[in-house]
Design a protein around this motif. Sequence first.
Motif, PDB file in Angstrom:
ATOM      1  N   THR A   1     -31.092  30.940  -9.331  1.00  0.00           N
ATOM      2  CA  THR A   1     -32.347  30.784  -8.576  1.00  0.00           C
ATOM      3  C   THR A   1     -33.582  31.442  -9.018  1.00  0.00           C
ATOM      4  O   THR A   1     -34.653  30.726  -8.990  1.00  0.00           O
ATOM      5  CB  THR A   1     -32.017  31.196  -7.081  1.00  0.00           C
ATOM      6  OG1 THR A   1     -33.250  31.108  -6.421  1.00  0.00           O
ATOM      7  CG2 THR A   1     -31.656  32.877  -7.104  1.00  0.00           C
ATOM      8  N   LEU A   2     -33.652  32.690  -9.379  1.00  0.00           N
ATOM      9  CA  LEU A   2     -34.650  33.473  -9.860  1.00  0.00           C
ATOM     10  C   LEU A   2     -35.044  33.603 -11.375  1.00  0.00           C
ATOM     11  O   LEU A   2     -35.967  34.520 -11.568  1.00  0.00           O
ATOM     12  CB  LEU A   2     -34.731  34.804  -8.954  1.00  0.00           C
ATOM     13  CG  LEU A   2     -34.818  35.006  -7.675  1.00  0.00           C
ATOM     14  CD1 LEU A   2     -34.443  36.493  -7.122  1.00  0.00           C
ATOM     15  CD2 LEU A   2     -35.875  34.157  -6.997  1.00  0.00           C
TER      16      LEU A   2
ATOM     17  N   PRO B   1     -29.563  26.195  -8.235  1.00  0.00           N
ATOM     18  CA  PRO B   1     -30.863  25.667  -8.820  1.00  0.00           C
ATOM     19  C   PRO B   1     -32.104  26.398  -8.736  1.00  0.00           C
ATOM     20  O   PRO B   1     -31.696  27.268  -7.622  1.00  0.00           O
ATOM     21  CB  PRO B   1     -30.905  24.332  -8.280  1.00  0.00           C
ATOM     22  CG  PRO B   1     -29.595  23.922  -7.765  1.00  0.00           C
ATOM     23  CD  PRO B   1     -28.857  25.214  -7.666  1.00  0.00           C
ATOM     24  N   PRO B   2     -33.179  26.454  -9.293  1.00  0.00           N
ATOM     25  CA  PRO B   2     -34.173  27.420  -8.888  1.00  0.00           C
ATOM     26  C   PRO B   2     -34.753  27.274  -7.393  1.00  0.00           C
ATOM     27  O   PRO B   2     -34.718  26.266  -6.905  1.00  0.00           O
ATOM     28  CB  PRO B   2     -35.447  26.603  -9.660  1.00  0.00           C
ATOM     29  CG  PRO B   2     -34.669  25.926 -10.943  1.00  0.00           C
ATOM     30  CD  PRO B   2     -33.453  25.473 -10.184  1.00  0.00           C
ATOM     31  N   ARG B   3     -35.059  28.648  -6.895  1.00  0.00           N
ATOM     32  CA  ARG B   3     -35.447  28.552  -5.373  1.00  0.00           C
ATOM     33  C   ARG B   3     -34.650  28.410  -4.364  1.00  0.00           C
ATOM     34  O   ARG B   3     -34.928  27.823  -3.439  1.00  0.00           O
ATOM     35  CB  ARG B   3     -36.780  28.185  -5.438  1.00  0.00           C
ATOM     36  CG  ARG B   3     -37.959  28.640  -6.205  1.00  0.00           C
ATOM     37  CD  ARG B   3     -39.149  27.995  -6.331  1.00  0.00           C
ATOM     38  NE  ARG B   3     -39.212  26.684  -6.620  1.00  0.00           N
ATOM     39  CZ  ARG B   3     -39.113  26.361  -7.882  1.00  0.00           C
ATOM     40  NH1 ARG B   3     -39.244  27.357  -9.014  1.00  0.00           N
ATOM     41  NH2 ARG B   3     -39.100  25.084  -8.559  1.00  0.00           N
ATOM     42  N   THR B   4     -32.998  28.337  -4.745  1.00  0.00           N
ATOM     43  CA  THR B   4     -32.211  28.126  -3.635  1.00  0.00           C
ATOM     44  C   THR B   4     -31.399  29.296  -3.566  1.00  0.00           C
ATOM     45  O   THR B   4     -31.347  30.392  -4.420  1.00  0.00           O
ATOM     46  CB  THR B   4     -31.176  27.012  -4.072  1.00  0.00           C
ATOM     47  OG1 THR B   4     -30.495  27.481  -5.262  1.00  0.00           O
ATOM     48  CG2 THR B   4     -32.219  25.500  -4.519  1.00  0.00           C
TER      49      THR B   4
ATOM     50  N   LEU C   1     -20.770  15.374  -6.015  1.00  0.00           N
ATOM     51  CA  LEU C   1     -21.954  15.521  -6.719  1.00  0.00           C
ATOM     52  C   LEU C   1     -23.058  15.194  -5.543  1.00  0.00           C
ATOM     53  O   LEU C   1     -23.703  14.245  -5.789  1.00  0.00           O
ATOM     54  CB  LEU C   1     -22.170  15.084  -8.182  1.00  0.00           C
ATOM     55  CG  LEU C   1     -20.981  15.259  -9.051  1.00  0.00           C
ATOM     56  CD1 LEU C   1     -21.350  14.785 -10.604  1.00  0.00           C
ATOM     57  CD2 LEU C   1     -21.144  16.729  -9.409  1.00  0.00           C
ATOM     58  N   GLN C   2     -23.397  16.245  -4.672  1.00  0.00           N
ATOM     59  CA  GLN C   2     -24.285  15.836  -3.721  1.00  0.00           C
ATOM     60  C   GLN C   2     -25.849  16.022  -4.163  1.00  0.00           C
ATOM     61  O   GLN C   2     -26.858  15.538  -3.544  1.00  0.00           O
ATOM     62  CB  GLN C   2     -24.010  16.701  -2.432  1.00  0.00           C
ATOM     63  CG  GLN C   2     -22.879  16.480  -2.090  1.00  0.00           C
ATOM     64  CD  GLN C   2     -22.839  17.296  -0.531  1.00  0.00           C
ATOM     65  OE1 GLN C   2     -23.478  17.342   0.248  1.00  0.00           O
ATOM     66  NE2 GLN C   2     -21.647  18.199  -0.329  1.00  0.00           N
ATOM     67  N   ASP C   3     -25.961  16.992  -5.296  1.00  0.00           N
ATOM     68  CA  ASP C   3     -27.213  17.269  -5.926  1.00  0.00           C
ATOM     69  C   ASP C   3     -27.465  17.174  -7.144  1.00  0.00           C
ATOM     70  O   ASP C   3     -27.379  18.175  -7.852  1.00  0.00           O
ATOM     71  CB  ASP C   3     -27.917  18.439  -5.213  1.00  0.00           C
ATOM     72  CG  ASP C   3     -29.251  19.062  -5.576  1.00  0.00           C
ATOM     73  OD1 ASP C   3     -30.004  17.983  -5.837  1.00  0.00           O
ATOM     74  OD2 ASP C   3     -29.537  20.148  -5.444  1.00  0.00           O
ATOM     75  N   PRO C   4     -27.302  16.486  -8.089  1.00  0.00           N
ATOM     76  CA  PRO C   4     -27.295  16.205  -9.518  1.00  0.00           C
ATOM     77  C   PRO C   4     -28.374  16.850 -10.040  1.00  0.00           C
ATOM     78  O   PRO C   4     -29.517  16.664  -9.337  1.00  0.00           O
ATOM     79  CB  PRO C   4     -26.918  14.735  -9.607  1.00  0.00           C
ATOM     80  CG  PRO C   4     -26.684  14.110  -8.690  1.00  0.00           C
ATOM     81  CD  PRO C   4     -27.091  14.791  -7.357  1.00  0.00           C
ATOM     82  N   GLN C   5     -28.318  17.498 -11.083  1.00  0.00           N
ATOM     83  CA  GLN C   5     -29.275  18.357 -11.694  1.00  0.00           C
ATOM     84  C   GLN C   5     -29.280  17.794 -13.215  1.00  0.00           C
ATOM     85  O   GLN C   5     -28.856  18.491 -14.114  1.00  0.00           O
ATOM     86  CB  GLN C   5     -28.815  19.921 -11.842  1.00  0.00           C
ATOM     87  CG  GLN C   5     -28.754  20.364 -10.480  1.00  0.00           C
ATOM     88  CD  GLN C   5     -30.199  20.565  -9.553  1.00  0.00           C
ATOM     89  OE1 GLN C   5     -31.123  20.805 -10.328  1.00  0.00           O
ATOM     90  NE2 GLN C   5     -30.074  20.316  -8.375  1.00  0.00           N
ATOM     91  N   PRO C   6     -30.040  16.647 -13.397  1.00  0.00           N
ATOM     92  CA  PRO C   6     -30.238  16.200 -14.623  1.00  0.00           C
ATOM     93  C   PRO C   6     -30.726  17.025 -15.720  1.00  0.00           C
ATOM     94  O   PRO C   6     -30.438  17.183 -16.747  1.00  0.00           O
ATOM     95  CB  PRO C   6     -30.941  14.772 -14.705  1.00  0.00           C
ATOM     96  CG  PRO C   6     -31.623  14.958 -13.276  1.00  0.00           C
ATOM     97  CD  PRO C   6     -30.703  15.846 -12.389  1.00  0.00           C
ATOM     98  N   ARG C   7     -31.955  17.973 -15.569  1.00  0.00           N
ATOM     99  CA  ARG C   7     -32.457  18.560 -16.275  1.00  0.00           C
ATOM    100  C   ARG C   7     -31.377  19.656 -16.674  1.00  0.00           C
ATOM    101  O   ARG C   7     -31.530  20.339 -17.815  1.00  0.00           O
ATOM    102  CB  ARG C   7     -33.805  19.326 -15.680  1.00  0.00           C
ATOM    103  CG  ARG C   7     -34.592  20.360 -16.364  1.00  0.00           C
ATOM    104  CD  ARG C   7     -35.063  19.535 -17.415  1.00  0.00           C
ATOM    105  NE  ARG C   7     -34.537  19.592 -18.737  1.00  0.00           N
ATOM    106  CZ  ARG C   7     -34.894  18.879 -19.765  1.00  0.00           C
ATOM    107  NH1 ARG C   7     -35.704  18.050 -19.960  1.00  0.00           N
ATOM    108  NH2 ARG C   7     -34.107  19.220 -20.961  1.00  0.00           N
TER     109      ARG C   7
ATOM    110  N   LYS D   1     -21.784  25.348  -6.553  1.00  0.00           N
ATOM    111  CA  LYS D   1     -23.217  25.343  -5.729  1.00  0.00           C
ATOM    112  C   LYS D   1     -24.080  24.885  -6.914  1.00  0.00           C
ATOM    113  O   LYS D   1     -25.286  24.766  -6.386  1.00  0.00           O
ATOM    114  CB  LYS D   1     -23.478  26.726  -5.350  1.00  0.00           C
ATOM    115  CG  LYS D   1     -22.598  27.163  -4.183  1.00  0.00           C
ATOM    116  CD  LYS D   1     -22.465  28.718  -3.963  1.00  0.00           C
ATOM    117  CE  LYS D   1     -21.478  28.758  -2.920  1.00  0.00           C
ATOM    118  NZ  LYS D   1     -20.182  28.954  -3.641  1.00  0.00           N
ATOM    119  N   ALA D   2     -24.116  24.568  -8.028  1.00  0.00           N
ATOM    120  CA  ALA D   2     -24.948  24.160  -8.953  1.00  0.00           C
ATOM    121  C   ALA D   2     -25.247  22.597  -8.472  1.00  0.00           C
ATOM    122  O   ALA D   2     -26.555  22.302  -8.264  1.00  0.00           O
ATOM    123  CB  ALA D   2     -24.269  24.054 -10.336  1.00  0.00           C
TER     124      ALA D   2
END
Length: 248
Positions: free
Chosen positions: A148-149, A175-178, A193-199, A225-226
């Motif tokens: 996150t930070l 993820p950032p800021r979570t 996979l509720q929140d895919p992170q392609p980056r 949690k990713a």
Amino acid sequence: VGIDRSHYAPLSDEDLQHYAAQLPSGFRCVLKVWDEITSPRFPDHPSSGSRRGQQNPNFMNASLFLEAVAGPLQRSFRDHMGPLVLEIPPSRDPIPAQQFEKSLEGFLELLPSDLQVGVELRNRQLLRPRYLDLMRAHRAIHVLNFWTLMPTVGEQLALPGILTGPAAVCRLLLPPRTSYANRKRDLSPFDSLQDPQPRMRADIIQLLRKTEHLQGPTYVLVNNKAEGCAPLSIRALAESICGAGIAT
């Protein structure tokens, strides 16, 4: 495989033997180091008891590390020891960078050469050229993290000399800021996979391209949690790696 339980207390020979019996020969795990050694001060929390908020006299105590952490591992888990990760906890008032570097350097100087250690930072203020220089001088691993930070994995990879050891470790967490609590609430029961992170996934491809020249392996550890489900994140990463034509 990452073993996080060792962050809260050293693992006994019996526990380590139990783990070893379940693993193929030579299969190596990343283990987190006891937080008694990695915390500059005790958490300002009732669980710390009378030590609440105080400075920790055992921060970077190499003797305690060798006796309580490395000793049982070398006796009962040697065939499965991957990097031992010192996670420096996040703080609103982090240890001054120069003080941290001095403590870390003193710690690394006392370790035998056959121990592979890594350091995971949670405050970006500590990610400085001097820190990377001393890590490289002792062949220790800067642990990249998606947290996150901290700067993203890609942003960390862009820093000169970021790959400091003969192997690499990357931990994909938040993820950032979570926040941990919000991700747990929003993503439970961690079965999709509720929140895919392609980056994030693209950054892992970049990491693997940059680490092809290293002597040792690249360990990528994934938290639920990713993206919402660690096993499915791992499958998606594996498919991306195959699609990119990267040898593993």
